[in-house]
Motif scaffolding. Sequence first.
Motif, PDB file in Angstrom:
ATOM      1  N   ALA A  12       6.431  -3.220   4.761  1.00  0.00           N
ATOM      2  CA  ALA A  12       5.357  -4.233   4.575  1.00  0.00           C
ATOM      3  C   ALA A  12       3.960  -3.570   5.446  1.00  0.00           C
ATOM      4  O   ALA A  12       2.963  -4.057   4.568  1.00  0.00           O
ATOM      5  N   ALA A  13       3.576  -3.448   6.330  1.00  0.00           N
ATOM      6  CA  ALA A  13       2.474  -3.244   6.913  1.00  0.00           C
ATOM      7  C   ALA A  13       1.505  -2.203   6.234  1.00  0.00           C
ATOM      8  O   ALA A  13       0.499  -1.983   6.924  1.00  0.00           O
ATOM      9  N   LEU A  14       2.209  -1.286   6.580  1.00  0.00           N
ATOM     10  CA  LEU A  14       1.731   0.492   5.657  1.00  0.00           C
ATOM     11  C   LEU A  14       0.508  -0.853   4.078  1.00  0.00           C
ATOM     12  O   LEU A  14      -0.176  -0.703   3.677  1.00  0.00           O
ATOM     13  N   LEU A  15       1.799  -1.629   3.457  1.00  0.00           N
ATOM     14  CA  LEU A  15       1.073  -2.059   1.956  1.00  0.00           C
ATOM     15  C   LEU A  15       0.209  -3.117   2.185  1.00  0.00           C
ATOM     16  O   LEU A  15      -0.624  -2.954   1.839  1.00  0.00           O
ATOM     17  N   GLY A  16       0.202  -3.907   3.778  1.00  0.00           N
ATOM     18  CA  GLY A  16      -0.742  -5.016   4.108  1.00  0.00           C
ATOM     19  C   GLY A  16      -1.522  -4.195   4.409  1.00  0.00           C
ATOM     20  O   GLY A  16      -3.202  -4.832   3.362  1.00  0.00           O
ATOM     21  N   TYR A  17      -1.953  -3.221   5.500  1.00  0.00           N
ATOM     22  CA  TYR A  17      -2.940  -2.647   5.948  1.00  0.00           C
ATOM     23  C   TYR A  17      -3.703  -2.436   4.403  1.00  0.00           C
ATOM     24  O   TYR A  17      -4.824  -1.740   4.918  1.00  0.00           O
ATOM     25  N   SER A  71      15.691  -3.798   8.862  1.00  0.00           N
ATOM     26  CA  SER A  71      14.024  -4.470   9.429  1.00  0.00           C
ATOM     27  C   SER A  71      13.280  -3.842  10.024  1.00  0.00           C
ATOM     28  O   SER A  71      12.109  -4.306   9.091  1.00  0.00           O
ATOM     29  N   THR A  72      13.472  -2.870  10.500  1.00  0.00           N
ATOM     30  CA  THR A  72      12.310  -1.568  10.566  1.00  0.00           C
ATOM     31  C   THR A  72      11.572  -1.431   9.678  1.00  0.00           C
ATOM     32  O   THR A  72      10.636  -0.970   9.134  1.00  0.00           O
ATOM     33  N   ILE A  73      12.924  -0.664   8.378  1.00  0.00           N
ATOM     34  CA  ILE A  73      11.977  -0.601   7.358  1.00  0.00           C
ATOM     35  C   ILE A  73      11.040  -0.865   6.528  1.00  0.00           C
ATOM     36  O   ILE A  73       9.926  -1.255   6.329  1.00  0.00           O
ATOM     37  N   VAL A  74      11.755  -2.154   6.287  1.00  0.00           N
ATOM     38  CA  VAL A  74      10.629  -2.979   5.798  1.00  0.00           C
ATOM     39  C   VAL A  74       9.946  -3.665   6.311  1.00  0.00           C
ATOM     40  O   VAL A  74       8.413  -3.493   5.676  1.00  0.00           O
ATOM     41  N   VAL A  75       9.458  -3.864   8.156  1.00  0.00           N
ATOM     42  CA  VAL A  75       8.642  -4.130   9.112  1.00  0.00           C
ATOM     43  C   VAL A  75       7.463  -2.723   8.365  1.00  0.00           C
ATOM     44  O   VAL A  75       5.946  -3.206   8.387  1.00  0.00           O
TER      45      VAL A  75
END
Lengths: 294, 251
Positions: free
Chosen positions: A26-31, A19-23
Amino acid sequence: MSPKTSNQIAISMLYVIASTIVVILAALLGYIIISGLPAISWHFLTSPARAFTSGGGVGIQLFNSFYLLILTMLISFPIALGAGIYLNEYAKQNWVTALVRSAIEILSSLPSVVVGLFGFLIFVVQFGFGFSILSGAFALTFFNLPLLTRSIEEALAAVPDAQREGGLALGLSKWETVLHIIVPAALPAILTGVILSAGRIFGEAAALIFTAGQSAPALNFTDWNPFNMASPLNPMRPAETLAVHIWKINSEGIMPDAKAISSGASAVLVISVLGFNLLARFVGHRLFKRLTAG
Amino acid sequence: MTKILETHDLHVYYGQHEALKGIDLSFEEGGITALIGPSGSSKSTYLRTLNRMNDLIPNVTVTGTIKFRDQNIYAPQTDLVTLRKEIGMVFQQPNPFPFSIYDNVAFGLKLAGEKNHERLDQVVETSLKQAAVWDEVKDHLHESALSLSGGQQQRVCIARVLAVSPQIILLDEPTSALDPISSSQIETTLLKLRTDYTIITVTHNLQQASRISDRTAFFMNGEVIEMDDTKKIFMNPARKETEDYISGRFG
Ligand SMILES: Nc1ncnc2c1ncn2[C@@H]1O[C@H](COP(=O)(O)OP(=O)(O)OP(=O)(O)O)[C@@H](O)[C@H]1O
Ligand SMILES: [Mg+2]
């Protein structure tokens, strides 16, 4: 500790890591996407860049990226397919093929900057192609070939030998068997490999800075004669791509809206690469379905 | 009766290992011959030399002669493509190509250059009927052959071989990967084909051999212990090894 508790602990650890990796992802892409989205408009996607004033777009860069991608694929796919077929279907396991395989391995681990400088020396200077789409496409071919060859080889290797025997037992020659049975059977996996590597090419900057160049001369989108300098199809013109453009704006951009343009261009790039990945899954899946379930 | 296939003093070596130790067998035209024998007795090796599928394995040496009609199939001028069209093969695992049922069956002809659609349609239909699978697949000929059950796939594979009109059909344990019902459908198919084709099948299923075959050859340790009419082999074998094997005392 009982096996049950240690199992529980291992599973929770794996969950945390995953889940750390996914988060992070996701944060990177989202940003990137969220900060770039406001800059994206039809105007942004279609108009040329401006060096000193605000209001420029990435139209030419976007076109260059796609054109370069297509040229690179046109050059590298036939070579990779041939190499993959040779390595998996024909080559005997001896020192020559071992050498070829390790050469591919080494080539695939070369940093792309090195590939770019090599391309600069060979294609730009030695062959006199100058900073051009063609030089860029050849450099990207070097960058792309190892992984594409590998993925095609793996796709072919995944086709069961029973298929080869079936073809030969029907009286097909080895080449006919490969061409008419093995390659079609491997096609979904080959296609997935092609599209994934397209994503890598699309986002590549370092190999292009010294080969395809850092300038994007204005194009005349009504002139499709590849021999004219202003024609979008001319392979001898310098062609800054989207990825190179992002790098350039961030290192020396002086337009007032540099930040917005860089964010917008990054978002376009990331969305395109994501698009390739989704396309890869979709096409691979569809093709597999077609071949297996009618 | 004319002999369609004869092997004389046939030896096969995998590297140093002698897998076939001088086989003299002859097959008459038509009918079913079963090759039986314990695991590792070289039944598959023998079968695969008959259409030269063993050529594909590195380090294989074949000596002796195999005559198909009057032609020595290991002669240098033999055309493998023609040979394998005359002597077709069906494998243990059904191996349809990942194409439609129609394309699987039409494949050999299409590659041979047949373009006439009516003729292709007709051959596909006849072959699937001969392989006793037409009724089950006729409404979805253009669906993938991989969507069929194992037994149907195997019969489509048989149809694929029939479509190129071979004279001999070799089968290596064609039912061992199938359920009993599918197996018996394959047996029925083979029994229908025995009048028009010469069939040689390897089987571990002794009941199957006795049900469908006209003649049986018993292999052991790379040799043929005896070959005779199936009735004779099962009721009154000449050799003690055969009797022991048939009655389940070993193997
Ligand atoms: N490709 C190969 N390379 C080396 N040895 C092989 C190869 N294929 C078969 N052999 C050997 O040849 C002998 C005969 O094998 P074969 O497969 O012909 O037996 P079989 O009677 O068909 O057995 P089964 O009933 O288990 O299928 C065995 O000792 C086997 O190990
Ligand atoms: Mg066998």
